[in-house]
Design an enzyme around this catalytic site. Structure first.
Site, PDB file in Angstrom:
ATOM      1  N   HIS A  51      47.727  46.579  43.453  1.00 47.15           N
ATOM      2  CA  HIS A  51      47.420  45.618  42.620  1.00 47.15           C
ATOM      3  C   HIS A  51      46.659  45.040  43.073  1.00 47.15           C
ATOM      4  O   HIS A  51      45.774  44.997  43.898  1.00 47.15           O
ATOM      5  CB  HIS A  51      49.002  45.608  42.035  1.00 47.15           C
ATOM      6  CG  HIS A  51      49.576  44.799  43.574  1.00 47.15           C
ATOM      7  ND1 HIS A  51      49.757  43.300  42.729  1.00 47.15           N
ATOM      8  CD2 HIS A  51      50.655  45.398  43.940  1.00 47.15           C
ATOM      9  CE1 HIS A  51      50.618  42.901  43.951  1.00 47.15           C
ATOM     10  NE2 HIS A  51      51.401  43.878  44.044  1.00 47.15           N
ATOM     11  N   ASP A 104      49.251  40.730  50.077  1.00 44.04           N
ATOM     12  CA  ASP A 104      50.241  41.068  48.724  1.00 44.04           C
ATOM     13  C   ASP A 104      49.538  40.524  48.137  1.00 44.04           C
ATOM     14  O   ASP A 104      49.175  40.130  47.338  1.00 44.04           O
ATOM     15  CB  ASP A 104      51.780  40.777  49.020  1.00 44.04           C
ATOM     16  CG  ASP A 104      52.369  41.524  47.920  1.00 44.04           C
ATOM     17  OD1 ASP A 104      51.381  42.380  47.212  1.00 44.04           O
ATOM     18  OD2 ASP A 104      53.606  41.062  47.596  1.00 44.04           O
ATOM     19  N   GLU A 108      51.721  43.612  38.655  1.00 44.00           N
ATOM     20  CA  GLU A 108      53.123  44.697  39.112  1.00 44.00           C
ATOM     21  C   GLU A 108      54.219  43.731  40.077  1.00 44.00           C
ATOM     22  O   GLU A 108      54.933  44.230  39.929  1.00 44.00           O
ATOM     23  CB  GLU A 108      51.990  44.842  40.576  1.00 44.00           C
ATOM     24  CG  GLU A 108      53.349  46.026  41.789  1.00 44.00           C
ATOM     25  CD  GLU A 108      54.258  44.986  42.508  1.00 44.00           C
ATOM     26  OE1 GLU A 108      54.867  45.581  43.114  1.00 44.00           O
ATOM     27  OE2 GLU A 108      53.667  44.039  43.224  1.00 44.00           O
ATOM     28  N   GLU A 109      53.481  42.327  40.072  1.00 43.82           N
ATOM     29  CA  GLU A 109      54.620  41.368  40.970  1.00 43.82           C
ATOM     30  C   GLU A 109      55.461  41.109  39.475  1.00 43.82           C
ATOM     31  O   GLU A 109      56.505  41.076  39.660  1.00 43.82           O
ATOM     32  CB  GLU A 109      53.703  39.788  41.419  1.00 43.82           C
ATOM     33  CG  GLU A 109      53.229  40.373  42.753  1.00 43.82           C
ATOM     34  CD  GLU A 109      53.732  40.667  43.217  1.00 43.82           C
ATOM     35  OE1 GLU A 109      54.929  40.706  43.030  1.00 43.82           O
ATOM     36  OE2 GLU A 109      52.630  40.586  44.732  1.00 43.82           O
ATOM     37  N   ASP A 117      49.896  49.089  49.222  1.00 45.86           N
ATOM     38  CA  ASP A 117      50.294  47.581  48.626  1.00 45.86           C
ATOM     39  C   ASP A 117      50.330  46.483  49.600  1.00 45.86           C
ATOM     40  O   ASP A 117      48.730  46.272  49.193  1.00 45.86           O
ATOM     41  CB  ASP A 117      52.195  47.387  47.833  1.00 45.86           C
ATOM     42  CG  ASP A 117      52.277  45.825  47.240  1.00 45.86           C
ATOM     43  OD1 ASP A 117      51.589  45.053  47.263  1.00 45.86           O
ATOM     44  OD2 ASP A 117      53.389  46.178  46.257  1.00 45.86           O
TER      45      ASP A 117
END
Ligand SMILES: *[C@@H]1O[C@H](CO)[C@@H](O)[C@H](O)[C@H]1NC(C)=O
Ligand SMILES: *[C@@H]1O[C@H](CO)[C@@H](O)[C@H](O)[C@H]1NC(C)=O
Ligand SMILES: *[C@@H]1O[C@H](CO)[C@@H](O)[C@H](O)[C@H]1NC(C)=O
Length: 708
Positions: free
Chosen positions: A343, A353, A390-391, A419
């Protein structure tokens, strides 16, 4: 991503027993030794390189510098999904895919996202007068370019109420508080991160009548943002179908939609703010078993006497997200897809991240582009995916899987997820069992980023040797004689983009990362600066992940016979089955399970035999193995209970952990049904693999369980 609860889950004594049992069993299974599958490459038509892996690896020199430059560009500013700032990284990825000479696609959706519109926090005296205003910001947030710390999908609301310190906000923390006579009904629960999924922490407090939840970040970190949505991944208004233009959206008042949203407001706070609240509390001393979270000397759990005044306003709205793809069409089996995904959206800068993974993906794109120019073409189609949102709950990937479900079902070979590519030292990997062996093989070809002269496989093995194998074995699986200590996690989690691929579409998956945790998770500290100073100063860990990921893709795309190993699968199922009999701790059920085991093994051996046959016949085994996996993937779907300690056989996990008010006999009926379901899944997989209609000798009536 996702913090990763698997290791934290491993603590019970029964787990140890089960693991020891599993280890014994494993040792005996190893006698069956895993024969290394020789990669078969090279055909006569001249479009294939004799050794694509070697070609890929020959492009390593300087790749770490390219990766660093991409990471710097991707993380120039915060880029939360659905905000204008997210356009920059999307354009960067698209441009880099194009520069590599790859065919590109984009796919936009408008799911329901959630942003903060305002928040306030103060301590009041018992008479309601102001004692202190507390910060709702993040200490590192000087530039104010961030979205303020918040919980996505937390509802608007507020509370003026006494606070109670609930440590990590787990079931056992509430039990300890109950023993002190302290409850959270009508109060604000103050927790510290670490109690599992934050949505679960909020839900547990709400179940007990709390009116709001504040969750403190790491002592040395910032304020941890994150989603608190419950239920499966994807857009909350289109469960099970894609949120394409004009698609049906359920109303927010629909009961099944409502269940996914938390019922009380919550917010992440800094550790310092949490300490200020806890210092204002009276009531019983914080008992030893609740000290794990805050570490405050002489603290009290509350409630009160000071009051917390907390307000939060949510801005819930439809917003546009964008998935970006690069496609390399296969020349021999173009309708077989090997899919790599990461992502792109981040809570703040997202250097770990997720953009460490994005930078790795871009380097793979670049190398594949060069390989194409040199005359190589993959046998099967390779798709590189850059997901958005995605988060908020794996939304970009889930909507895409939902939109293309039938196609993916029949054509996807595997989904390889990265990820947080780099958050520290050491390889951590998860996979569905038929990919274990390939994963291990590939790590033998990649240089270790931290130890000169060693391969990733060597250090992976050494690192795994240092921790409590007996415990870890319970969830993880150890493989092959010379690497007994390797742990490969089973992907029962739903906290990254493999969730829809594995749990919805039943596609074999791998998930890779370097390092297990980092203090800046979901905070403003997750910046390029941190990566350069602490995470990966020479970007060699990025390089290692890039190569493991790329080589996995090349083997899956180029080996004439797919490198799936169902022998591993069979022994894994056998191991789980043994673990289960120990965990169930009920002699009648253990007997029942034991009666099933022999049948499970028989079915598993059938899979193994037939998979070998496929190899010898040299047929492309995708169709049958993927059909078989649709059944087997159920064995790893996430249990409904987010506190479950089992990462396999989800139905059994739920039957064990959620007994409700069932009598022992009723529970046995439920468990028995689950055991039957597992047997059926394995038998179906076995008969798909054997390609035969069932015969009388194989029918369940003649060979399976006799009711106890
Ligand atoms: C809510 O949505 C589900 C589909 O997920 C549907 O079956 C149900 O009828 C809906 N309920 C209401 C009250 O609209
Ligand atoms: C609580 O805070 C809100 C927002 O600052 C404020 O409007 C409200 O008056 C406060 N309530 C009390 C009882 O102080
Ligand atoms: C890439 O790795 C080399 C060593 O192999 C190192 O000298 C160089 O500084 C690294 N590049 C970056 C950007 O860290």
């Amino acid at each position: 991503m996702p913090h990763h609860p698997a290791l934290a889950r491993l603590s019970s004594g029964s787990a140890r027993l089960a693991a020891a049992f599993g280890l014994l069993l494993l040792a005996s299974l190893l006698v069956l030794h895993l024969r290394p599958a020789k990669p078969l490459v090279g055909t006569s038509d001249g479009r294939r390189h004799p050794d694509p892996a070697a070609l890929f690896l020959s492009l390593s020199p300087g790749a770490n510098t390219t990766i660093a430059a991409d990471l710097r560009a991707l993380t120039a500013g915060p880029h939360l999904a659905g905000t204008p700032a997210s356009a920059g990284p999307a354009a960067h990825v698209l441009a880099r895919f194009r520069a590599a000479g790859l065919q590109t696609l984009t796919r936009d959706y408008r799911p329901l996202l959630s942003y903060p519109a305002g928040a306030s926090l103060a301590l009041l005296r018992a008479d309601g007068s102001l004692l202190a205003r507390l910060s709702t910001d993040e200490p590192a947030d000087a530039g104010r370019r961030f979205v303020r710390p918040y919980h996505a999908y937390a509802p608007s609301g507020g509370a003026v109420a006494e606070a109670v310190f609930v440590n990590l906000g787990r079931e056992e923390d509430y039990l300890a508080l109950e023993r002190l006579g302290v409850g959270v009904r009508g109060r604000v629960a103050v927790a510290v991160r670490g109690g599992g999924y934050r949505g679960g922490v909020v839900a547990r407090a709400a179940e007990r009548g709390a009116v709001a939840v504040l969750i403190a970040g790491h002592a040395d970190g910032g304020v941890e943002r994150g989603t608190v949505l419950l239920g499966g991944p994807g857009d909350p208004l289109t469960p099970g179908w894609a949120v394409t233009a004009g698609a049906e959206r359920l109303g927010l008042d629909n009961v099944s939609v409502k269940r996914r949203f938390p019922t009380i407001p919550s917010m992440p706070i800094s550790f310092k703010t949490a300490v200020a609240i806890v210092r204002s509390l009276a009531g019983p001393d914080i008992p030893a078993e609740l000290k794990s979270g805050l570490g405050v000397d002489n603290g009290r759990v509350g409630p009160g006497p000071a009051l917390v005044n907390f307000t939060y306003q949510e801005d819930k709205k439809l917003a546009t997200i964008r998935n970006v793809f690069a496609v390399i069409k296969g020349y021999e089996e173009p309708d077989r897809y090997v899919i790599l995904g990461n992502h792109r959206d981040a809570w703040t800068y997202g250097a770990v991240d997720p953009n460490s993974g994005t930078a790795a993906l871009l380097n793979i794109a670049q190398r594949l582009g060069i390989m194409l120019q040199s005359g190589w073409t993959p046998r099967r189609t390779i798709i590189l995916c850059s997901w958005d949102a995605e988060e908020f709950g794996m939304i970009g990937s889930t909507e895409w899987v939902e939109e293309n479900l039938a196609d993916l079902h029949s054509k996807a070979v595997a989904y390889l997820n990265v990820d947080c590519a780099v958050q520290g030292v050491g390889l951590f990997a998860g996979s569905t069992p038929q990919l274990d062996k390939l994963l291990v093989d590939v790590t033998r070809q990649v240089k270790d980023p931290d130890v000169m002269g060693k391969m990733v496989h060597d250090t992976w093995k050494e690192m795994n040797g240092g921790i409590n194998i007996a415990v870890v074995c319970y969830i993880y699986y150890s493989i092959s004689k010379d690497s007994l200590n390797l742990q490969i996690e089973r992907l029962a989690r739903t906290d990254s983009d493999f969730a829809a691929f594995l749990h919805h579409a039943g596609i074999p998956c791998v998930d890779l990362y370097y390092g297990e945790e980092f203090p800046g998770y979901h905070t403003a500290l997750d910046s390029f600066n941190w990566m350069e100073r602490h995470g990966d100063p020479l970007f060699l860990r990025h390089l290692a992940i890039t190569e493991i990921w790329g080589l996995l893709a090349l083997r899956l795309a180029d080996d004439p016979v797919l490198p799936f190993d169902y022998q591993t699968y069979a022994s894994q199922i056998q191991e789980h089955t043994n673990a289960i009999t120990v965990v169930m701790n009920n002699s009648r059920l253990v007997n029942l399970m034991n009666e099933c085991i022999s049948d499970l093994s028989r079915a598993a051996m059938e899979i193994l035999k037939e998979a070998k046959l496929c190899r010898t016949l040299f047929v492309s085994s995708l169709v049958i193995t993927s059909l078989a996996f649709v059944y087997l993937s159920q064995l790893y779907s996430p249990p409904e209970d987010y506190e479950s300690k089992l990462s396999f056989f989800p139905g059994i996990a739920d039957a064990i952990s959620q007994p409700g008010n069932l009598t022992i006999d009723e529970r046995q009926v439920v468990l028995k049904h689950e055991v039957w379901k597992i047997s059926r899944a394995i038998q179906r997989a076995a008969s798909v693999l054997s390609g035969e209609f069932s015969q009388q000798k194989e029918s369940p009536e003649s060979s399976v369980v006799v009711a106890p």
